[in-house]
Design a protein around this motif. Structure first.
Motif, PDB file in Angstrom:
ATOM      1  N   ALA A 182       6.110  10.551  20.155  1.00 34.66           N
ATOM      2  CA  ALA A 182       7.154  10.170  21.112  1.00 34.66           C
ATOM      3  C   ALA A 182       8.110  11.324  21.354  1.00 34.66           C
ATOM      4  O   ALA A 182       8.534  11.573  22.499  1.00 34.66           O
ATOM      5  CB  ALA A 182       7.908   8.945  20.606  1.00 34.66           C
ATOM      6  N   MET A 183       8.460  12.055  20.307  1.00 34.84           N
ATOM      7  CA  MET A 183       9.367  13.195  20.460  1.00 34.84           C
ATOM      8  C   MET A 183       8.719  14.317  21.260  1.00 34.84           C
ATOM      9  O   MET A 183       9.381  14.993  22.052  1.00 34.84           O
ATOM     10  CB  MET A 183       9.807  13.705  19.083  1.00 34.84           C
ATOM     11  N   GLU A 184       7.424  14.510  21.071  1.00 35.15           N
ATOM     12  CA  GLU A 184       6.718  15.540  21.841  1.00 35.15           C
ATOM     13  C   GLU A 184       6.744  15.222  23.332  1.00 35.15           C
ATOM     14  O   GLU A 184       6.869  16.118  24.174  1.00 35.15           O
ATOM     15  CB  GLU A 184       5.279  15.657  21.347  1.00 35.15           C
ATOM     16  N   LYS A 185       6.600  13.945  23.662  1.00 40.65           N
ATOM     17  CA  LYS A 185       6.617  13.535  25.064  1.00 40.65           C
ATOM     18  C   LYS A 185       8.033  13.553  25.642  1.00 40.65           C
ATOM     19  O   LYS A 185       8.242  13.917  26.792  1.00 40.65           O
ATOM     20  CB  LYS A 185       6.020  12.129  25.206  1.00 40.65           C
ATOM     21  N   ALA A 186       8.998  13.135  24.828  1.00 45.91           N
ATOM     22  CA  ALA A 186      10.370  13.031  25.315  1.00 45.91           C
ATOM     23  C   ALA A 186      11.036  14.396  25.478  1.00 45.91           C
ATOM     24  O   ALA A 186      11.828  14.601  26.411  1.00 45.91           O
ATOM     25  CB  ALA A 186      11.190  12.166  24.359  1.00 45.91           C
ATOM     26  N   PHE A 187      10.703  15.319  24.575  1.00 45.25           N
ATOM     27  CA  PHE A 187      11.354  16.630  24.579  1.00 45.25           C
ATOM     28  C   PHE A 187      10.313  17.744  24.487  1.00 45.25           C
ATOM     29  O   PHE A 187      10.221  18.448  23.478  1.00 45.25           O
ATOM     30  CB  PHE A 187      12.351  16.721  23.426  1.00 45.25           C
ATOM     31  N   PRO A 188       9.493  17.884  25.537  1.00 42.79           N
ATOM     32  CA  PRO A 188       8.437  18.901  25.514  1.00 42.79           C
ATOM     33  C   PRO A 188       9.007  20.305  25.322  1.00 42.79           C
ATOM     34  O   PRO A 188      10.022  20.669  25.923  1.00 42.79           O
ATOM     35  CB  PRO A 188       7.768  18.736  26.889  1.00 42.79           C
ATOM     36  N   SER A 189       8.361  21.068  24.448  1.00 38.57           N
ATOM     37  CA  SER A 189       8.824  22.417  24.158  1.00 38.57           C
ATOM     38  C   SER A 189       7.621  23.321  23.961  1.00 38.57           C
ATOM     39  O   SER A 189       6.500  22.971  24.329  1.00 38.57           O
ATOM     40  CB  SER A 189       9.706  22.397  22.910  1.00 38.57           C
ATOM     41  N   GLY A 190       7.853  24.470  23.352  1.00 35.64           N
ATOM     42  CA  GLY A 190       6.777  25.427  23.156  1.00 35.64           C
ATOM     43  C   GLY A 190       5.704  24.942  22.222  1.00 35.64           C
ATOM     44  O   GLY A 190       4.524  25.262  22.378  1.00 35.64           O
ATOM     45  N   ASN A 191       6.090  24.150  21.238  1.00 38.34           N
ATOM     46  CA  ASN A 191       5.114  23.610  20.297  1.00 38.34           C
ATOM     47  C   ASN A 191       5.607  22.263  19.772  1.00 38.34           C
ATOM     48  O   ASN A 191       6.757  21.874  19.974  1.00 38.34           O
ATOM     49  CB  ASN A 191       4.871  24.586  19.139  1.00 38.34           C
ATOM     50  N   ALA A 192       4.717  21.556  19.090  1.00 37.88           N
ATOM     51  CA  ALA A 192       5.006  20.202  18.635  1.00 37.88           C
ATOM     52  C   ALA A 192       6.180  20.162  17.667  1.00 37.88           C
ATOM     53  O   ALA A 192       7.058  19.296  17.774  1.00 37.88           O
ATOM     54  CB  ALA A 192       3.762  19.596  17.989  1.00 37.88           C
ATOM     55  N   GLN A 193       6.206  21.087  16.697  1.00 35.82           N
ATOM     56  CA  GLN A 193       7.263  21.074  15.700  1.00 35.82           C
ATOM     57  C   GLN A 193       8.637  21.296  16.320  1.00 35.82           C
ATOM     58  O   GLN A 193       9.635  20.692  15.893  1.00 35.82           O
ATOM     59  CB  GLN A 193       6.981  22.141  14.634  1.00 35.82           C
ATOM     60  N   GLU A 194       8.688  22.135  17.337  1.00 39.85           N
ATOM     61  CA  GLU A 194       9.957  22.383  18.020  1.00 39.85           C
ATOM     62  C   GLU A 194      10.420  21.136  18.763  1.00 39.85           C
ATOM     63  O   GLU A 194      11.607  20.787  18.753  1.00 39.85           O
ATOM     64  CB  GLU A 194       9.813  23.558  18.997  1.00 39.85           C
ATOM     65  N   SER A 195       9.485  20.442  19.402  1.00 41.90           N
ATOM     66  CA  SER A 195       9.829  19.208  20.108  1.00 41.90           C
ATOM     67  C   SER A 195      10.349  18.151  19.138  1.00 41.90           C
ATOM     68  O   SER A 195      11.320  17.444  19.430  1.00 41.90           O
ATOM     69  CB  SER A 195       8.607  18.669  20.853  1.00 41.90           C
ATOM     70  N   ILE A 196       9.716  18.042  17.980  1.00 42.17           N
ATOM     71  CA  ILE A 196      10.138  17.067  16.970  1.00 42.17           C
ATOM     72  C   ILE A 196      11.530  17.403  16.462  1.00 42.17           C
ATOM     73  O   ILE A 196      12.379  16.519  16.286  1.00 42.17           O
ATOM     74  CB  ILE A 196       9.124  17.011  15.823  1.00 42.17           C
ATOM     75  N   ARG A 197      11.770  18.690  16.230  1.00 42.18           N
ATOM     76  CA  ARG A 197      13.095  19.119  15.757  1.00 42.18           C
ATOM     77  C   ARG A 197      14.168  18.783  16.794  1.00 42.18           C
ATOM     78  O   ARG A 197      15.227  18.230  16.452  1.00 42.18           O
ATOM     79  CB  ARG A 197      13.099  20.622  15.485  1.00 42.18           C
ATOM     80  N   ILE A 198      13.902  19.111  18.049  1.00 45.56           N
ATOM     81  CA  ILE A 198      14.867  18.815  19.116  1.00 45.56           C
ATOM     82  C   ILE A 198      15.097  17.306  19.222  1.00 45.56           C
ATOM     83  O   ILE A 198      16.235  16.850  19.394  1.00 45.56           O
ATOM     84  CB  ILE A 198      14.369  19.376  20.466  1.00 45.56           C
ATOM     85  N   GLY A 199      14.017  16.552  19.114  1.00 46.88           N
ATOM     86  CA  GLY A 199      14.129  15.107  19.199  1.00 46.88           C
ATOM     87  C   GLY A 199      15.012  14.538  18.102  1.00 46.88           C
ATOM     88  O   GLY A 199      15.881  13.696  18.362  1.00 46.88           O
ATOM     89  N   LYS A 200      14.795  14.981  16.872  1.00 50.99           N
ATOM     90  CA  LYS A 200      15.596  14.492  15.744  1.00 50.99           C
ATOM     91  C   LYS A 200      17.074  14.835  15.930  1.00 50.99           C
ATOM     92  O   LYS A 200      17.958  13.993  15.695  1.00 50.99           O
ATOM     93  CB  LYS A 200      15.074  15.086  14.439  1.00 50.99           C
ATOM     94  N   GLU A 201      17.332  16.072  16.337  1.00 55.79           N
ATOM     95  CA  GLU A 201      18.720  16.495  16.536  1.00 55.79           C
ATOM     96  C   GLU A 201      19.371  15.721  17.681  1.00 55.79           C
ATOM     97  O   GLU A 201      20.553  15.348  17.605  1.00 55.79           O
ATOM     98  CB  GLU A 201      18.774  17.998  16.811  1.00 55.79           C
ATOM     99  N   THR A 202      18.609  15.460  18.728  1.00 53.48           N
ATOM    100  CA  THR A 202      19.134  14.727  19.872  1.00 53.48           C
ATOM    101  C   THR A 202      19.487  13.292  19.490  1.00 53.48           C
ATOM    102  O   THR A 202      20.565  12.791  19.824  1.00 53.48           O
ATOM    103  CB  THR A 202      18.115  14.715  21.023  1.00 53.48           C
ATOM    104  N   ILE A 203      18.581  12.617  18.784  1.00 58.03           N
ATOM    105  CA  ILE A 203      18.827  11.232  18.368  1.00 58.03           C
ATOM    106  C   ILE A 203      20.050  11.158  17.465  1.00 58.03           C
ATOM    107  O   ILE A 203      20.883  10.245  17.590  1.00 58.03           O
ATOM    108  CB  ILE A 203      17.587  10.664  17.659  1.00 58.03           C
TER     109      ILE A 203
END
Length: 234
Positions: A159-180
């Motif tokens: 879900a984080m990868e889809k919500a906050f697409p970035s250069g790679n999966a781990q970056e998207s997950i990190r951004i997602g966690k920080e955003t939430i």
């Protein structure tokens, strides 16, 4: 002098007006998304009210509207997760969706198990139980949202990868966690302390751009969850 009757009268029982118990409605995926979209539209409509207040020079009232939009928008995210949770778990129970590991250890009271045995071909008992159980929970912190999504078959990381697409999966997950975490923290600061610092009592400023971005982030999370749910449902 006439004597006064002071003996206790028998208690009158079963006189309270009966309130009908509403049976929870099992909505479709599209209806669940519609509830969110329509409600968020009402929240966004308050920008017009804030703009008018700002144009009239009432900056304080304008910012109060913006703050209320933050609290309401975050509440809509929580309600959406509640609705989608009931839908997904019932789908797992019926065998339509794959069962997650967390689903397999999901605890249900024995009285509800007995209801299930009596109901046999109906899942209404489960939906009613989930509706009551989840109504007490809040799924807005990063930890609670992650655990709930993983329970209901919406992988948090996906879900984080889809919500906050970035250069790679781990970056998207990190951004997602920080955003939430940011969304939840600001909502709590507004709802519980009027956006004021506990240390100084000074109020954190807020702008229209911030609120628009805040709402956009919530919509990205909901859209990602909805997309995964629809993919699983096909």
């Amino acid at each position: 002098m006439a004597s006064r009757e002071i003996s206790l009268a028998p208690r009158v029982e079963n006189t309270r007006d009966a309130h009908p118990v509403l049976t929870p409605i099992q909505f479709s995926l599209s209806e669940i998304k519609q509830h969110f979209t329509e409600s968020m539209g009402e929240v966004k409509a308050q920008f017009t009210v804030a703009d008018k207040l700002n144009a009239d020079g009432n900056e304080s009232a304008c910012k109060m509207v913006w703050r209320s939009q933050v609290v309401l928008a975050e509440g809509l995210l929580d309600f959406y997760i509640h609705e989608i949770s009931k839908y997904c778990l019932v789908r797992m129970f019926s065998g339509t969706w794959p069962k997650t590991e967390k689903y397999k250890i999901f605890q249900i009271p024995m009285e509800k198990v007995e209801s299930a045995i009596a109901a046999l071909e109906s899942n209404d008992w489960l939906f009613e139980y989930l509706n009551k159980r989840f109504s007490r929970d809040v799924f807005l912190s990063c930890e609670s949202m992650r655990d709930q999504l993983n329970l209901i078959g919406i992988p948090f990381n996906k879900a984080m990868e889809k919500a906050f697409p970035s250069g790679n999966a781990q970056e998207s997950i990190r951004i997602g966690k920080e955003t939430i975490a940011m969304l939840f923290q600001r909502r709590n600061e507004i709802a519980h302390q009027n956006d004021r610092s506990h240390a100084s009592a000074e109020q954190t400023d807020i702008t229209k751009d911030f609120v628009e971005d805040y709402i956009s982030k919530i919509e990205s999370i909901v859209n990602a969850i909805q997309e995964i749910a629809e993919e699983t449902d096909t």
